[in-house]
Design a protein around this motif. Structure first.
Motif, PDB file in Angstrom:
ATOM      1  N   ILE A 224      -2.133  -6.877  -2.244  1.00 37.40           N
ATOM      2  CA  ILE A 224      -2.645  -6.145  -1.085  1.00 37.40           C
ATOM      3  C   ILE A 224      -3.970  -6.752  -0.634  1.00 37.40           C
ATOM      4  N   ALA A 225      -4.837  -7.046  -1.603  1.00 41.40           N
ATOM      5  CA  ALA A 225      -6.138  -7.624  -1.264  1.00 41.40           C
ATOM      6  C   ALA A 225      -6.005  -8.993  -0.621  1.00 41.40           C
ATOM      7  N   SER A 226      -4.894  -9.687  -0.903  1.00 48.24           N
ATOM      8  CA  SER A 226      -4.681 -11.005  -0.300  1.00 48.24           C
ATOM      9  C   SER A 226      -4.207 -10.906   1.139  1.00 48.24           C
ATOM     10  N   GLY A 227      -3.878  -9.683   1.600  1.00 51.96           N
ATOM     11  CA  GLY A 227      -3.502  -9.491   2.992  1.00 51.96           C
ATOM     12  C   GLY A 227      -2.015  -9.366   3.252  1.00 51.96           C
ATOM     13  N   LYS A 228      -1.193  -9.321   2.212  1.00 48.74           N
ATOM     14  CA  LYS A 228       0.246  -9.231   2.418  1.00 48.74           C
ATOM     15  C   LYS A 228       0.661  -7.840   2.888  1.00 48.74           C
ATOM     16  N   GLU A 229       1.775  -7.770   3.622  1.00 47.22           N
ATOM     17  CA  GLU A 229       2.309  -6.499   4.089  1.00 47.22           C
ATOM     18  C   GLU A 229       2.825  -5.688   2.902  1.00 47.22           C
ATOM     19  N   LEU A 230       2.760  -4.358   3.020  1.00 47.93           N
ATOM     20  CA  LEU A 230       3.100  -3.496   1.902  1.00 47.93           C
ATOM     21  C   LEU A 230       4.560  -3.623   1.480  1.00 47.93           C
ATOM     22  N   VAL A 231       5.461  -3.806   2.436  1.00 52.09           N
ATOM     23  CA  VAL A 231       6.869  -3.984   2.079  1.00 52.09           C
ATOM     24  C   VAL A 231       7.036  -5.225   1.208  1.00 52.09           C
ATOM     25  N   GLN A 232       6.378  -6.302   1.591  1.00 49.86           N
ATOM     26  CA  GLN A 232       6.447  -7.542   0.815  1.00 49.86           C
ATOM     27  C   GLN A 232       5.785  -7.371  -0.545  1.00 49.86           C
ATOM     28  N   VAL A 233       4.688  -6.646  -0.588  1.00 48.77           N
ATOM     29  CA  VAL A 233       3.989  -6.396  -1.851  1.00 48.77           C
ATOM     30  C   VAL A 233       4.896  -5.651  -2.818  1.00 48.77           C
ATOM     31  N   SER A 234       5.561  -4.604  -2.323  1.00 50.72           N
ATOM     32  CA  SER A 234       6.432  -3.813  -3.199  1.00 50.72           C
ATOM     33  C   SER A 234       7.528  -4.678  -3.804  1.00 50.72           C
ATOM     34  N   TYR A 235       8.051  -5.609  -3.017  1.00 50.73           N
ATOM     35  CA  TYR A 235       9.106  -6.503  -3.506  1.00 50.73           C
ATOM     36  C   TYR A 235       8.539  -7.492  -4.535  1.00 50.73           C
ATOM     37  N   GLU A 236       7.417  -8.120  -4.215  1.00 52.83           N
ATOM     38  CA  GLU A 236       6.857  -9.139  -5.097  1.00 52.83           C
ATOM     39  C   GLU A 236       6.277  -8.551  -6.380  1.00 52.83           C
ATOM     40  N   ALA A 237       5.898  -7.271  -6.343  1.00 45.43           N
ATOM     41  CA  ALA A 237       5.332  -6.638  -7.536  1.00 45.43           C
ATOM     42  C   ALA A 237       6.394  -6.004  -8.423  1.00 45.43           C
ATOM     43  N   GLY A 238       7.663  -6.040  -7.987  1.00 45.22           N
ATOM     44  CA  GLY A 238       8.738  -5.570  -8.849  1.00 45.22           C
ATOM     45  C   GLY A 238       9.158  -4.132  -8.676  1.00 45.22           C
ATOM     46  N   PHE A 239       8.690  -3.462  -7.621  1.00 40.71           N
ATOM     47  CA  PHE A 239       9.093  -2.082  -7.385  1.00 40.71           C
ATOM     48  C   PHE A 239      10.429  -2.036  -6.652  1.00 40.71           C
ATOM     49  N   ALA A 240      11.124  -0.901  -6.781  1.00 44.17           N
ATOM     50  CA  ALA A 240      12.430  -0.767  -6.138  1.00 44.17           C
ATOM     51  C   ALA A 240      12.303  -0.840  -4.621  1.00 44.17           C
ATOM     52  N   ASP A 241      11.263  -0.235  -4.074  1.00 41.64           N
ATOM     53  CA  ASP A 241      10.992  -0.266  -2.641  1.00 41.64           C
ATOM     54  C   ASP A 241       9.559   0.196  -2.417  1.00 41.64           C
ATOM     55  N   GLN A 242       9.154   0.292  -1.154  1.00 40.03           N
ATOM     56  CA  GLN A 242       7.773   0.653  -0.848  1.00 40.03           C
ATOM     57  C   GLN A 242       7.448   2.080  -1.270  1.00 40.03           C
ATOM     58  N   SER A 243       8.408   2.996  -1.113  1.00 41.23           N
ATOM     59  CA  SER A 243       8.148   4.387  -1.500  1.00 41.23           C
ATOM     60  C   SER A 243       7.955   4.501  -3.012  1.00 41.23           C
ATOM     61  N   HIS A 244       8.709   3.707  -3.770  1.00 40.48           N
ATOM     62  CA  HIS A 244       8.530   3.697  -5.230  1.00 40.48           C
ATOM     63  C   HIS A 244       7.134   3.201  -5.576  1.00 40.48           C
ATOM     64  N   MET A 245       6.701   2.119  -4.937  1.00 42.17           N
ATOM     65  CA  MET A 245       5.358   1.597  -5.176  1.00 42.17           C
ATOM     66  C   MET A 245       4.303   2.649  -4.843  1.00 42.17           C
ATOM     67  N   THR A 246       4.493   3.351  -3.735  1.00 41.97           N
ATOM     68  CA  THR A 246       3.516   4.357  -3.316  1.00 41.97           C
ATOM     69  C   THR A 246       3.399   5.460  -4.348  1.00 41.97           C
ATOM     70  N   ARG A 247       4.524   5.946  -4.870  1.00 38.85           N
ATOM     71  CA  ARG A 247       4.489   7.025  -5.864  1.00 38.85           C
ATOM     72  C   ARG A 247       3.736   6.592  -7.123  1.00 38.85           C
ATOM     73  N   VAL A 248       4.030   5.394  -7.616  1.00 34.51           N
ATOM     74  CA  VAL A 248       3.371   4.917  -8.833  1.00 34.51           C
ATOM     75  C   VAL A 248       1.901   4.632  -8.571  1.00 34.51           C
ATOM     76  N   PHE A 249       1.592   4.045  -7.428  1.00 36.97           N
ATOM     77  CA  PHE A 249       0.218   3.718  -7.042  1.00 36.97           C
ATOM     78  C   PHE A 249      -0.639   4.979  -7.006  1.00 36.97           C
ATOM     79  N   VAL A 250      -0.123   6.023  -6.347  1.00 34.19           N
ATOM     80  CA  VAL A 250      -0.873   7.278  -6.232  1.00 34.19           C
ATOM     81  C   VAL A 250      -1.039   7.927  -7.600  1.00 34.19           C
ATOM     82  N   ARG A 251      -0.002   7.898  -8.427  1.00 32.91           N
ATOM     83  CA  ARG A 251      -0.089   8.521  -9.743  1.00 32.91           C
ATOM     84  C   ARG A 251      -1.160   7.864 -10.604  1.00 32.91           C
ATOM     85  N   GLN A 252      -1.297   6.545 -10.496  1.00 33.89           N
ATOM     86  CA  GLN A 252      -2.270   5.837 -11.327  1.00 33.89           C
ATOM     87  C   GLN A 252      -3.673   5.836 -10.729  1.00 33.89           C
TER      88      GLN A 252
END
Length: 280
Positions: A224-252
């Motif tokens: 994210i800090a490198s400027g990538k779009e969130l959809v691409q970030v969720s894919y490259e970071a190994g999450f199932a999709d952007q909503s999955h990334m959001t849930r885990v991100f908020v929880r942590q």
């Protein structure tokens, strides 16, 4: 439930600032950065590399890169606090070789009115509408130098990790975005799945699944800090999709990826030079 998190644009690469008010319990996780914070009201209880920490209003709380910790309020009233996170390379430049940052750890909780004043001035300087770079630089030096000179130690808080578990941990660290089935990890550690679960949690402070998610969030923060779009970030970071990334991100972290991006994706061509020296 009360939960409010405000990320701020600091305008300085490698430095993040947050204001929080919450009754929420944060699961065990770690950061890539050093963190220094101030409890404004209420009480905060957390696990750290040094053991349990109980902080109250006026206390400074600190965390080290890679240090497993969590956070909760001991009662229903919640707590308010402010945090500033510093990339290790920023700390190294600020200290200009006076301290071996890789071998030094900050204490998890202190009561020091001078450190609290330094922190409050820095937080104000970093989060004001039109920050003054010169003032921010001075506040940074005062805050960081005082913390590392007076509230750090060479004693390692890291627990010795058995080689078999460390082998799995390093594999996760190298590629958190990839699938890591439990059976494969147990096989790599040369043990049963149940024995591996217990051994990994004992050695790292988190279950394998929780540790993998934590590492994916850390990877997502860097992307994210490198400027990538969130959809691409969720894919490259190994999450199932952007909503999955959001849930885990908020929880942590307590904040959504979009709000985090708004705070950290500033003009990265602006960087303060930390060559001035102070004698605290």
């Amino acid at each position: 439930m009360m939960h409010t998190v405000q990320p701020f644009r600091t305008g300085i690469p490698g430095i993040e600032a947050f204001s929080l008010a919450s009754t929420r319990q944060f699961p065990r996780h770690s950061h890539d950065q050093f963190g220094i914070g101030l409890i404004l009201s209420g009480a905060h209880r957390s696990w750290s590399g040094f053991g349990w920490v109980d902080a109250r209003a006026g206390d400074i709380i600190m965390v080290n890169p890679g240090e497993m910790h969590d956070g909760s309020s001991p009662d229903s009233n919640g707590r308010r606090w402010q945090m500033i996170y510093f990339a290790p390379e920023v700390i190294s430049e600020l200290l200009d070789g006076d301290v071996d940052v890789s071998a030094t750890v900050l204490l998890p909780q202190i009561r020091d009115s001078r450190q609290a004043i330094h922190f409050s001035r820095l937080f104000g300087a970093l989060t004001e509408h039109c920050p003054d770079p010169g003032h921010s630089e001075e506040c940074l030096l005062h805050t960081v130098v005082h913390a590392f000179r007076h509230h750090s130690t060479q004693r390692s808080w890291k627990q010795v990790i058995p080689p078999s578990i460390d082998k799995v941990k390093r594999q996760i660290d190298l590629s958190p975005e990839l699938p890591h089935p439990l059976q494969e990890m147990a096989t790599l550690a040369n043990t049963s799945r149940f024995q591996f679960l217990r051994a990994f949690a004992y050695a790292t402070g988190a279950t394998p699944h929780a540790y993998i998610l934590q590492q994916r969030v850390r990877l997502a923060r860097r992307l994210i800090a490198s400027g990538k779009e969130l959809v691409q970030v969720s894919y490259e970071a190994g999450f199932a999709d952007q909503s999955h990334m959001t849930r885990v991100f908020v929880r942590q972290l307590g904040v959504t990826p979009s709000r985090y991006r708004a705070a950290v994706c500033t003009n990265r061509s602006h960087a303060i030079s930390f060559k001035t020296r102070f004698g605290q």
